[in-house]
Design a protein around this motif. Structure first.
Motif, PDB file in Angstrom:
ATOM      1  N   ASN A 214       0.813  -1.220   0.000  1.00 38.43           N
ATOM      2  CA  ASN A 214       0.000   0.000   0.000  1.00 38.43           C
ATOM      3  C   ASN A 214       0.846   1.270   0.000  1.00 38.43           C
ATOM      4  O   ASN A 214       0.343   2.351   0.260  1.00 38.43           O
ATOM      5  CB  ASN A 214      -0.922  -0.004   1.217  1.00 38.43           C
ATOM      6  CG  ASN A 214      -0.154  -0.234   2.517  1.00 38.43           C
ATOM      7  OD1 ASN A 214       1.073  -0.358   2.500  1.00 38.43           O
ATOM      8  ND2 ASN A 214      -0.871  -0.284   3.625  1.00 38.43           N
ATOM      9  N   GLY A 215       2.158   1.139  -0.280  1.00 35.68           N
ATOM     10  CA  GLY A 215       3.036   2.303  -0.308  1.00 35.68           C
ATOM     11  C   GLY A 215       3.537   2.726   1.048  1.00 35.68           C
ATOM     12  O   GLY A 215       4.237   3.732   1.166  1.00 35.68           O
TER      13      GLY A 215
ATOM     14  N   ASP B 213      -7.362  -8.743   4.320  1.00 28.83           N
ATOM     15  CA  ASP B 213      -6.513  -8.847   3.123  1.00 28.83           C
ATOM     16  C   ASP B 213      -5.578 -10.044   3.200  1.00 28.83           C
ATOM     17  O   ASP B 213      -5.341 -10.728   2.198  1.00 28.83           O
ATOM     18  CB  ASP B 213      -5.682  -7.567   2.951  1.00 28.83           C
ATOM     19  CG  ASP B 213      -6.554  -6.341   2.742  1.00 28.83           C
ATOM     20  OD1 ASP B 213      -7.693  -6.513   2.266  1.00 28.83           O
ATOM     21  OD2 ASP B 213      -6.100  -5.230   3.062  1.00 28.83           O
ATOM     22  N   PHE B 214      -5.038 -10.294   4.381  1.00 30.62           N
ATOM     23  CA  PHE B 214      -4.037 -11.360   4.509  1.00 30.62           C
ATOM     24  C   PHE B 214      -4.030 -11.872   5.944  1.00 30.62           C
ATOM     25  O   PHE B 214      -4.012 -11.084   6.899  1.00 30.62           O
ATOM     26  CB  PHE B 214      -2.644 -10.836   4.143  1.00 30.62           C
ATOM     27  CG  PHE B 214      -1.572 -11.880   4.125  1.00 30.62           C
ATOM     28  CD1 PHE B 214      -1.476 -12.789   3.088  1.00 30.62           C
ATOM     29  CD2 PHE B 214      -0.670 -11.971   5.169  1.00 30.62           C
ATOM     30  CE1 PHE B 214      -0.487 -13.757   3.070  1.00 30.62           C
ATOM     31  CE2 PHE B 214       0.328 -12.939   5.162  1.00 30.62           C
ATOM     32  CZ  PHE B 214       0.412 -13.836   4.106  1.00 30.62           C
TER      33      PHE B 214
ATOM     34  N   PHE C  47       5.760  -0.520  13.820  1.00 26.64           N
ATOM     35  CA  PHE C  47       5.842   0.860  13.353  1.00 26.64           C
ATOM     36  C   PHE C  47       5.479   0.932  11.873  1.00 26.64           C
ATOM     37  O   PHE C  47       5.613  -0.050  11.134  1.00 26.64           O
ATOM     38  CB  PHE C  47       7.271   1.399  13.503  1.00 26.64           C
ATOM     39  CG  PHE C  47       7.802   1.409  14.908  1.00 26.64           C
ATOM     40  CD1 PHE C  47       7.811   2.580  15.653  1.00 26.64           C
ATOM     41  CD2 PHE C  47       8.313   0.255  15.481  1.00 26.64           C
ATOM     42  CE1 PHE C  47       8.316   2.599  16.939  1.00 26.64           C
ATOM     43  CE2 PHE C  47       8.832   0.259  16.771  1.00 26.64           C
ATOM     44  CZ  PHE C  47       8.822   1.433  17.498  1.00 26.64           C
ATOM     45  N   GLN C  48       5.081   2.120  11.444  1.00 31.17           N
ATOM     46  CA  GLN C  48       4.985   2.418  10.015  1.00 31.17           C
ATOM     47  C   GLN C  48       5.463   3.841   9.809  1.00 31.17           C
ATOM     48  O   GLN C  48       5.624   4.607  10.761  1.00 31.17           O
ATOM     49  CB  GLN C  48       3.569   2.215   9.499  1.00 31.17           C
ATOM     50  CG  GLN C  48       2.504   3.037  10.162  1.00 31.17           C
ATOM     51  CD  GLN C  48       1.120   2.651   9.657  1.00 31.17           C
ATOM     52  OE1 GLN C  48       0.842   1.505   9.344  1.00 31.17           O
ATOM     53  NE2 GLN C  48       0.240   3.636   9.577  1.00 31.17           N
ATOM     54  N   ASN C  49       5.731   4.180   8.544  1.00 31.26           N
ATOM     55  CA  ASN C  49       6.376   5.472   8.276  1.00 31.26           C
ATOM     56  C   ASN C  49       5.395   6.592   7.959  1.00 31.26           C
ATOM     57  O   ASN C  49       5.813   7.664   7.524  1.00 31.26           O
ATOM     58  CB  ASN C  49       7.404   5.333   7.151  1.00 31.26           C
ATOM     59  CG  ASN C  49       6.765   4.998   5.815  1.00 31.26           C
ATOM     60  OD1 ASN C  49       5.639   4.498   5.762  1.00 31.26           O
ATOM     61  ND2 ASN C  49       7.473   5.252   4.727  1.00 31.26           N
ATOM     62  N   VAL C  50       4.113   6.356   8.160  1.00 35.07           N
ATOM     63  CA  VAL C  50       3.118   7.426   8.011  1.00 35.07           C
ATOM     64  C   VAL C  50       2.181   7.375   9.199  1.00 35.07           C
ATOM     65  O   VAL C  50       1.981   6.318   9.819  1.00 35.07           O
ATOM     66  CB  VAL C  50       2.303   7.287   6.699  1.00 35.07           C
ATOM     67  CG1 VAL C  50       3.202   7.404   5.483  1.00 35.07           C
ATOM     68  CG2 VAL C  50       1.533   5.978   6.677  1.00 35.07           C
ATOM     69  N   LEU C  51       1.614   8.505   9.545  1.00 37.00           N
ATOM     70  CA  LEU C  51       0.599   8.540  10.582  1.00 37.00           C
ATOM     71  C   LEU C  51      -0.685   7.946  10.045  1.00 37.00           C
ATOM     72  O   LEU C  51      -1.037   8.131   8.874  1.00 37.00           O
ATOM     73  CB  LEU C  51       0.347   9.978  11.032  1.00 37.00           C
ATOM     74  CG  LEU C  51       1.441  10.628  11.893  1.00 37.00           C
ATOM     75  CD1 LEU C  51       1.173  12.118  12.016  1.00 37.00           C
ATOM     76  CD2 LEU C  51       1.494   9.979  13.261  1.00 37.00           C
ATOM     77  N   LEU C  52      -1.400   7.223  10.884  1.00 36.80           N
ATOM     78  CA  LEU C  52      -2.684   6.671  10.479  1.00 36.80           C
ATOM     79  C   LEU C  52      -3.665   7.809  10.249  1.00 36.80           C
ATOM     80  O   LEU C  52      -3.772   8.726  11.055  1.00 36.80           O
ATOM     81  CB  LEU C  52      -3.225   5.734  11.549  1.00 36.80           C
ATOM     82  CG  LEU C  52      -2.439   4.427  11.767  1.00 36.80           C
ATOM     83  CD1 LEU C  52      -2.982   3.704  12.981  1.00 36.80           C
ATOM     84  CD2 LEU C  52      -2.530   3.555  10.541  1.00 36.80           C
TER      85      LEU C  52
ATOM     86  N   GLN D 133      -7.376  -1.487   7.616  1.00 34.89           N
ATOM     87  CA  GLN D 133      -7.301  -0.719   8.862  1.00 34.89           C
ATOM     88  C   GLN D 133      -5.972  -0.921   9.602  1.00 34.89           C
ATOM     89  O   GLN D 133      -5.762  -0.330  10.646  1.00 34.89           O
ATOM     90  CB  GLN D 133      -8.450  -1.115   9.793  1.00 34.89           C
ATOM     91  CG  GLN D 133      -9.772  -0.436   9.477  1.00 34.89           C
ATOM     92  CD  GLN D 133     -10.396  -0.990   8.205  1.00 34.89           C
ATOM     93  OE1 GLN D 133     -10.221  -2.163   7.897  1.00 34.89           O
ATOM     94  NE2 GLN D 133     -11.096  -0.158   7.466  1.00 34.89           N
ATOM     95  N   GLY D 134      -5.109  -1.771   9.072  1.00 29.12           N
ATOM     96  CA  GLY D 134      -3.821  -1.987   9.722  1.00 29.12           C
ATOM     97  C   GLY D 134      -3.535  -3.464   9.950  1.00 29.12           C
ATOM     98  O   GLY D 134      -4.051  -4.327   9.231  1.00 29.12           O
ATOM     99  N   LYS D 135      -2.716  -3.723  10.966  1.00 33.97           N
ATOM    100  CA  LYS D 135      -2.295  -5.089  11.270  1.00 33.97           C
ATOM    101  C   LYS D 135      -2.521  -5.381  12.745  1.00 33.97           C
ATOM    102  O   LYS D 135      -2.489  -4.482  13.578  1.00 33.97           O
ATOM    103  CB  LYS D 135      -0.803  -5.284  10.962  1.00 33.97           C
ATOM    104  CG  LYS D 135      -0.432  -5.189   9.512  1.00 33.97           C
ATOM    105  CD  LYS D 135       1.064  -5.270   9.329  1.00 33.97           C
ATOM    106  CE  LYS D 135       1.639  -6.566   9.872  1.00 33.97           C
ATOM    107  NZ  LYS D 135       3.103  -6.644   9.711  1.00 33.97           N
ATOM    108  N   VAL D 136      -2.727  -6.652  13.031  1.00 34.61           N
ATOM    109  CA  VAL D 136      -2.824  -7.084  14.415  1.00 34.61           C
ATOM    110  C   VAL D 136      -2.286  -8.513  14.500  1.00 34.61           C
ATOM    111  O   VAL D 136      -2.408  -9.289  13.548  1.00 34.61           O
ATOM    112  CB  VAL D 136      -4.280  -7.004  14.932  1.00 34.61           C
ATOM    113  CG1 VAL D 136      -5.172  -7.988  14.210  1.00 34.61           C
ATOM    114  CG2 VAL D 136      -4.324  -7.246  16.436  1.00 34.61           C
TER     115      VAL D 136
END
Length: 361
Positions: A257-258, A310-311, A274-279, A351-354
């Protein structure tokens, strides 16, 4: 940066070698890390600490490069033990910040301050064209070596990372939504700055080779927290691992998703994501996700306000993927064929990962 002078011994004890692996000889093994009194110390960035065993006039000799000096010793093999004695060490003034590591290597592992003889149990193997050597002393202190070159850092590492989720053991994950989550910026020289609650944090990392379970290892040093602008009371440090000596088993990847993702783990199941953009929106849709029964025998049910994922993957405690499903719609997973043990259910959606831990009966 440094050049080492070798000590030439005028004489060695006559030593008998028994059944030493031929691949150990005349090979420079790079010291990857030391385990001393329950604490791991990774070789500092840019240093070339190593060990070589070779023959001189029929006797075996050890050469070991530290940070600024060289250690030499006579060596002898006996079954799976290796003994060093008759030491000599160059005495150049060590003036670098990493000289502590040389002291650990020379005077806590290979010998002691009195240069007394020391015997190790050694473990040697070869895999994927690399050679591996481990030395263990009578107090269970360890030195890990290999012929692997130092890992090259992924350029993706050097950016600002926003913590969006953490988990500890069997507890539910903790999400960090909002405009100011805990964050860390990692620079190409491995220094870092960040925000923890109201505190400004600083420090640097030692970067080490992965061990099969992780892409690479980070070990935090020189941690500092400026709480000048904090109100009275305790500060809630979400990234508490940065304050410790724990090696951080780390993984980094570029998402479809970039968005780039980064995570580190201190113990199995204690992971910061972590991710490199704010949610753009809080991950509330995933925060209510539950799995049951736990322990599970045949079926594992996922309860969530999200209707599809998604996965989805199941990994074991070593990080190996046991099963994976794309575009999963049903809320049940068949786990009947899994062996009894601890597993992790990893779910990714828009919506993210868990990640949830479960036990298979």
């Amino acid at each position: 940066m440094k050049k080492l002078l070798l000590v030439i011994f005028t004489s060695f004890y006559t030593l008998t070698s028994i059944a030493q692996p031929a691949g150990m000889l005349d090979e420079t093994f790079n010291l990857k890390h030391i385990y001393k009194n329950g604490v791991s110390y990774y070789t500092p960035n840019g240093e070339n600490t190593n060990l070589t065993i070779y023959k001189v006039a029929g006797d075996y000799v050890l050469d070991a490069d530290g940070i600024f000096n060289t250690l030499n010793a006579a060596a002898s093999f006996n079954s799976n033990s290796l003994t060093f004695n008759n030491y000599g060490v160059t005495l150049h003034d060590c003036v670098e910040s990493n000289c502590y590591f040389e002291d650990l290597y020379f005077y806590e592992i290979l010998t002691n301050q009195n240069l007394e003889s020391k015997t190790f149990t050694y473990y040697y193997n070869e895999n994927n064209s690399y050679k591996y050597l481990r030395l263990k002393d009578s107090e269970n202190n360890l030195a890990y070596f290999s012929t692997e070159p130092a890992s090259e850092p992924d350029p993706l590492l050097f950016q600002t990372w926003y913590l969006f989720m953490s988990e500890g053991d069997m507890g539910d994950p903790i999400f960090y939504p909002g405009p100011n989550p805990p964050q860390i910026t990692i620079n190409p020289d491995f220094t870092y700055t960040g925000i923890e609650d109201c505190a400004l944090i600083t420090g640097d990392f030692i970067f080490g080779n992965g061990d099969g379970n992780y892409d690479f290892i980070l070990q935090s040093r020189n941690y500092g927290a400026d709480e000048t602008n904090c109100p009275p009371g305790p500060v809630d440090y979400a990234m508490w691992e940065l304050q410790s000596d724990f090696p951080l088993g780390s993984t980094i990847y570029e998402g479809n998703n970039g968005i780039d993702y980064f995570q580190f783990e201190t113990y199995p199941g204690f992971i910061s994501y972590f991710q490199n953009v704010l949610l753009s929106t809080p991950e509330n849709d995933l925060s209510d996700l539950k799995i049951f029964p736990n322990p599970a025998r045949n079926k594992l049910t996922i309860q969530s306000s999200i209707s599809n994922f998604d996965f989805v993957s199941i990994t074991d405690i070593n990080g190996r993927i046991i099963n994976s499903i794309k575009d999963m719609v049903p809320n049940e997973i068949d786990v009947s064929l899994l062996k009894a043990g601890i597993y992790f259910l990893n779910i990714q959606s828009s919506q993210g990962k868990v990640t949830k831990k479960f036990i298979k009966d």
